[in-house]
Motif scaffolding. Structure first.
Motif, PDB file in Angstrom:
ATOM      1  N   TYR A   3       0.886  -1.159   0.000  1.00  0.00           N
ATOM      2  CA  TYR A   3       0.000   0.000   0.000  1.00  0.00           C
ATOM      3  C   TYR A   3       0.915   1.196   0.000  1.00  0.00           C
ATOM      4  O   TYR A   3       1.870   1.241   0.772  1.00  0.00           O
ATOM      5  CB  TYR A   3      -0.909   0.001   1.234  1.00  0.00           C
ATOM      6  N   GLN A   5       0.884   3.973   1.206  1.00  0.00           N
ATOM      7  CA  GLN A   5       0.944   4.730   2.452  1.00  0.00           C
ATOM      8  C   GLN A   5       1.256   3.765   3.600  1.00  0.00           C
ATOM      9  O   GLN A   5       0.357   3.216   4.215  1.00  0.00           O
ATOM     10  CB  GLN A   5      -0.392   5.418   2.671  1.00  0.00           C
ATOM     11  N   LYS A   7       2.088   4.144   6.527  1.00  0.00           N
ATOM     12  CA  LYS A   7       1.625   4.547   7.852  1.00  0.00           C
ATOM     13  C   LYS A   7       0.307   3.877   8.236  1.00  0.00           C
ATOM     14  O   LYS A   7      -0.080   3.884   9.399  1.00  0.00           O
ATOM     15  CB  LYS A   7       1.497   6.059   7.923  1.00  0.00           C
ATOM     16  N   LYS A   8      -0.381   3.294   7.288  1.00  0.00           N
ATOM     17  CA  LYS A   8      -1.643   2.614   7.583  1.00  0.00           C
ATOM     18  C   LYS A   8      -1.438   1.180   8.078  1.00  0.00           C
ATOM     19  O   LYS A   8      -2.356   0.577   8.617  1.00  0.00           O
ATOM     20  CB  LYS A   8      -2.542   2.594   6.351  1.00  0.00           C
ATOM     21  N   GLY A  11      -2.414   0.033  11.778  1.00  0.00           N
ATOM     22  CA  GLY A  11      -3.863  -0.122  11.937  1.00  0.00           C
ATOM     23  C   GLY A  11      -4.389  -1.380  11.257  1.00  0.00           C
ATOM     24  O   GLY A  11      -5.292  -2.042  11.773  1.00  0.00           O
ATOM     25  N   ILE A  12      -3.824  -1.709  10.106  1.00  0.00           N
ATOM     26  CA  ILE A  12      -4.228  -2.930   9.399  1.00  0.00           C
ATOM     27  C   ILE A  12      -3.858  -4.153  10.227  1.00  0.00           C
ATOM     28  O   ILE A  12      -4.654  -5.091  10.375  1.00  0.00           O
ATOM     29  CB  ILE A  12      -3.590  -2.981   7.995  1.00  0.00           C
ATOM     30  N   HIS A  15      -6.249  -4.495  13.115  1.00  0.00           N
ATOM     31  CA  HIS A  15      -7.534  -4.993  12.627  1.00  0.00           C
ATOM     32  C   HIS A  15      -7.462  -6.497  12.364  1.00  0.00           C
ATOM     33  O   HIS A  15      -8.374  -7.247  12.733  1.00  0.00           O
ATOM     34  CB  HIS A  15      -7.925  -4.245  11.345  1.00  0.00           C
ATOM     35  N   ASP A  37       6.507   1.066   7.719  1.00  0.00           N
ATOM     36  CA  ASP A  37       5.406   1.731   8.425  1.00  0.00           C
ATOM     37  C   ASP A  37       5.471   3.254   8.404  1.00  0.00           C
ATOM     38  O   ASP A  37       4.450   3.908   8.497  1.00  0.00           O
ATOM     39  CB  ASP A  37       5.359   1.270   9.884  1.00  0.00           C
TER      40      ASP A  37
END
Length: 85
Positions: A3, A5, A7-8, A11-12, A15, A37
């Motif tokens: 991805y 970005q 930085k996401k 969070g992934i 989740h 990250d």
């Protein structure tokens, strides 16, 4: 996982741990992520694809305008490609 970005990714991972790891206790949720990250790199897919070998499979689930470049790079690596719509 690729991805642009990075930085996401924390969070992934959180989740995935909550919705998969907490349910299937023995499942390994480890994965390599591109970019790191703390990085944003719209061409990170190039580094990710380089880690695969001919015959591996890529499932491209990115914004529509990025499908062609990523799919072509995968095909050039000898990979099988599925593009979501």
């Amino acid at each position: 996982i690729f991805y642009y970005q990075g930085k996401k990714f924390p969070g992934i991972r959180k989740h995935m741990e909550k919705n998969i790891g907490d349910v299937y206790k023995d499942m390994d949720l480890g994965c390599d992520t591109y970019p790191s990250d703390q990085t944003a790199d719209p061409k990170a897919y190039i580094d990710a694809i380089a880690t695969f070998k001919a015959g591996d499979v890529a499932i491209i689930f990115t914004p529509d305008d990025t499908h062609y470049d990523i799919a072509l790079a995968c095909i050039n690596q000898g990979m099988h490609v599925m593009v979501t719509k």
